[in-house]
Every structure is written in C-alpha cells, then in structure tokens.
Write an enzyme that holds these catalytic residues in place. Structure first.
Site, PDB file in Angstrom:
ATOM      1  N   ASN A  25      -8.724 -63.900   7.892  1.00 30.65           N
ATOM      2  CA  ASN A  25     -10.033 -63.248   8.009  1.00 30.65           C
ATOM      3  C   ASN A  25      -9.903 -62.129   9.038  1.00 30.65           C
ATOM      4  O   ASN A  25      -9.845 -62.390  10.229  1.00 30.65           O
ATOM      5  CB  ASN A  25     -11.068 -64.299   8.454  1.00 30.65           C
ATOM      6  CG  ASN A  25     -12.431 -63.688   8.723  1.00 30.65           C
ATOM      7  OD1 ASN A  25     -12.661 -62.499   8.475  1.00 30.65           O
ATOM      8  ND2 ASN A  25     -13.348 -64.494   9.246  1.00 30.65           N
ATOM      9  N   GLU A  48     -14.535 -74.954  10.395  1.00 27.84           N
ATOM     10  CA  GLU A  48     -14.275 -74.106  11.556  1.00 27.84           C
ATOM     11  C   GLU A  48     -15.187 -74.537  12.697  1.00 27.84           C
ATOM     12  O   GLU A  48     -16.346 -74.107  12.763  1.00 27.84           O
ATOM     13  CB  GLU A  48     -14.549 -72.637  11.213  1.00 27.84           C
ATOM     14  CG  GLU A  48     -13.616 -72.059  10.181  1.00 27.84           C
ATOM     15  CD  GLU A  48     -13.419 -70.559  10.369  1.00 27.84           C
ATOM     16  OE1 GLU A  48     -12.275 -70.139  10.418  1.00 27.84           O
ATOM     17  OE2 GLU A  48     -14.416 -69.821  10.495  1.00 27.84           O
ATOM     18  N   GLY A  86     -11.778 -68.082  18.222  1.00 27.21           N
ATOM     19  CA  GLY A  86     -11.540 -66.988  19.160  1.00 27.21           C
ATOM     20  C   GLY A  86     -11.463 -67.425  20.609  1.00 27.21           C
ATOM     21  O   GLY A  86     -11.476 -66.591  21.512  1.00 27.21           O
TER      22      GLY A  86
HETATM   23  P1  13P Z   1      -9.597 -67.270  15.373  1.00 28.22           P
HETATM   24  O1  13P Z   1      -8.347 -67.663  14.619  1.00 28.22           O
HETATM   25  O2  13P Z   1      -9.484 -65.903  16.004  1.00 28.22           O
HETATM   26  O3  13P Z   1     -10.033 -68.336  16.307  1.00 28.22           O
HETATM   27  O4  13P Z   1     -10.756 -67.109  14.274  1.00 28.22           O
HETATM   28  C1  13P Z   1     -10.974 -68.144  13.374  1.00 28.22           C
HETATM   29  C2  13P Z   1     -11.945 -67.688  12.367  1.00 28.22           C
HETATM   30  O5  13P Z   1     -13.104 -67.498  12.648  1.00 28.22           O
HETATM   31  C3  13P Z   1     -11.444 -67.444  10.983  1.00 28.22           C
HETATM   32  O6  13P Z   1     -12.490 -67.264  10.102  1.00 28.22           O
END
Ligand code: 13P
Length: 253
Positions: A9, A168, A174
């Site tokens: 993503n 998630e 993040g």
């Molecule tokens: P990160 O891998 O940056 O934590 O993001 C995960 C995410 O939201 C993928 O959709």
C-alpha cells in the site's frame, strides 16, 4: 492451501516518475513468484494507469487504495470501480483505518464499496483492526467481530470467495510496533471463525487473511509462518524495491 498475498500500500507517496522507477526496480528484483504467492502493488490513483502498463506480463498485480460506492455521477473527486478496473487493476483496498479515521468511513460504507467492487470483478482487500485504546480496554474481540460482520454483511458466498481480509491493528500502523506473531494469529483465527459462522468452514479455510502493521524484512518471515496469516499488507517497507522484495522472499507456502 490458501494463496498467500503480499500487497504494498503506497499510500500518498510516489508521483509518476517515482512510480516508474519503483515498478521497474520491483520487476528487476522479482521476475517471478513461487506458486501460491501473489503480490499486488497499490499506488495512488494518479499512478494506476502507468503502473498498469508497466506491470503487464510481470509477476505483480495492481490494486487501488480506495473506491467510490457509486457507479458514476456527480461525485467530485471520486473514482469508480469501472475506472479502476480499466487501468488493469484487479484489487482494491477498502476500509483502511486511515480512511476510517480521516474520512469517516463506516462499516456500512465499506460494505457498500465491497459489493460494488465485487460486482465490477475486483477483489476487495477489506481492512479491519482495533485501536490501542480498544485493545487496552479489553474490547478487541467485540471490535473485530462488529467490524468483520459489518463489512461482510449480505455478501453472498460466491462473492466472498473473491474477497481478501486484512487485519491491521491501528496501533501497529506506521509505528514500528508490530503485533507479535501470537497476537496476529489470535485475531486471524477469530476472523476466520467469524467467516465460518457467516458461511461455512470450507469457504473460511480458502480466504486469504493478511496482516498489516509495521511489516518489515526482518519480521515478515515470523509473522507469515503463523497458521492463519496468509500474507501481508505492507506500508512503509513497500516504498523501496529492496525491502519489498525481501518481504516477498519471506513469503513461502
Ligand atoms: P506500515 O507498514 O507503514 O505500518 O503500514 C501498514 C499499512 O497501513 C498498510 O496498509
């Protein structure tokens, strides 16, 4: 055996030049994928058509990050399932926590979008996940149950077979703080049980359930070996060809 799907993503990163560079580097690093492993790149809308051209004949598939619940009409700034499909995309991420948090998306809206995506022949990657506050209050199971039932409501079994679910946890996105493999497995098992309750176990066992939240090359293998973890939805680490390719190498079935 389920298909393992590793999706990247890109969120709101990469203009056209950067898109070309990243896709060419990804194709060079990963000319083919093992059987039963798929990979999807999900750039912003503005890069979809270019990415679709560049990815033709490659090991990668294309996905969008959001979609309108309407077919067409006076909806300024929106993009329809048909438009996404025409770029060569076959997947669309729906109900990402950033859409829920910053754009007020509800389970009902995500459900309506999923039905439109399926009607257009797209595979929706439908996201669920609890916040840190919800986990600490001990209501994770209720939150995941409500979200999963809400986003899948009224989707017939033959369409469900074309859906991907992504767990998630919002607190892992993040933040560099990933769920432990055991925490991920526990929620994935719950989601699969909820799917089995709505449909049946045979169908639930076929559904790819991805984990997303700070997946990196150094933690991917451990998370992906969990029984009910069938792939990853990768944010930050998908923006560089070397780190995304390293995650793909960790995906074995
Ligand atoms: P990160 O891998 O940056 O934590 O993001 C995960 C995410 O939201 C993928 O959709």
């Amino acid at each position: 055996m389920r298909t393992m799907i590793i999706a990247g993503n890109w969120k709101m990163y990469k203009d056209l030049t950067e898109t070309r560079d990243l896709i060419l580097a990804l194709k060079a690093a990963t000319p083919s994928l093992p059987d039963r492993v798929q990979s999807v790149v999900c750039p912003p809308f503005t890069s979809l058509a270019l990415a679709g051209e560049l990815l033709k004949g490659s090991a990668f598939q294309l996905g969008a990050q959001n979609m309108s619940q309407h077919d067409e009409g006076a909806y300024t700034g929106e993009v329809s399932a048909k438009m996404i499909k025409a770029t060569g995309a076959s997947f669309v991420i729906l109900g990402h926590s950033e859409r829920r948090q910053y754009h007020g998306e509800t389970n009902e809206l995500v459900n309506a979008k999923a039905k439109k995506a399926l009607a257009a022949g797209l595979h929706p990657i439908i996201c669920v996940g609890e916040t840190l506050d919800e986990r600490e209050k001990g209501v994770m199971v209720q939150v995941i149950t409500t979200q999963t039932k809400g986003v899948l409501a009224g989707i017939p079994a033959h369409d469900m077979a074309n859906c991907v679910v992504a767990y998630e946890p919002v607190w892992a996105i993040g933040t560099g703080r990933t769920a432990t493999p055991q925490q991920a497995q526990e929620v994935h098992q719950l989601i699969r049980k909820l799917i089995a309750q709505q449909y049946d176990w045979a169908l639930a066992e076929r559904i790819t359930i991805q984990y997303g939240g700070s997946v990196k090359p150094d933690n991917a293998a451990e998370i992906l070996t969990q029984n009910d973890v069938d792939g990853a939805l990768v944010g930050g680490a998908c923006l560089k060809a070397d780190s995304f390719s390293a995650i793909l190498k960790a995906a074995k079935v």
